[in-house]
Scaffold this active site. Sequence first.
Site, PDB file in Angstrom:
ATOM      1  CD  GLU A 169      -2.893  -1.117   0.137  1.00 35.98           C
ATOM      2  OE1 GLU A 169      -3.290  -0.017  -0.308  1.00 35.98           O
ATOM      3  OE2 GLU A 169      -3.273  -2.205  -0.318  1.00 35.98           O
ATOM      4  CD  GLU A 209      -4.322   4.079   3.689  1.00 34.44           C
ATOM      5  OE1 GLU A 209      -4.437   3.261   2.744  1.00 34.44           O
ATOM      6  OE2 GLU A 209      -4.939   5.152   3.703  1.00 34.44           O
ATOM      7  CD  GLU A 244      -8.631   1.093  -1.001  1.00 38.76           C
ATOM      8  OE1 GLU A 244      -7.492   0.620  -1.214  1.00 38.76           O
ATOM      9  OE2 GLU A 244      -8.899   2.302  -1.102  1.00 38.76           O
TER      10      GLU A 244
END
Length: 129
Positions: A40, A81, A88
Amino acid sequence: MTDLPDPKTARELKGSTGLRRIINAAGYSMQGFRTAFRTEPAFRQLVLLNLVLLPIACWVDVSPAERALLLMTPLLSLTIELLNSSIEHVVDRISLELHPLSKSAKDMGSAAQFLGLVIIAVCWGVILI
């Protein structure tokens, strides 16, 4: 009514108890950090931001409560995050097909991260300016 697994069966599926469970959980957490850092870019950027802000938070002359806020807000953004990336990944695991609900879930995760960054800016701005 949904079919939920028997609580005893669910515990058995999870495996260990006591200290072994805590050790296993810590290992899973480290795997999560490594995966997030490796896959990420946004997480890596926030790690870099934390590497800059956390030492500054320890260095500036502020009250203990203010220092706690200066330390917690960048860490909060990292936490957001991780949750955003988790959302996601789950959405992508279910289907890569474009779907309005998938888009909404991802957009809301992104909005949460945006608010996390706003919280950093507001706390740091109010305390240091």
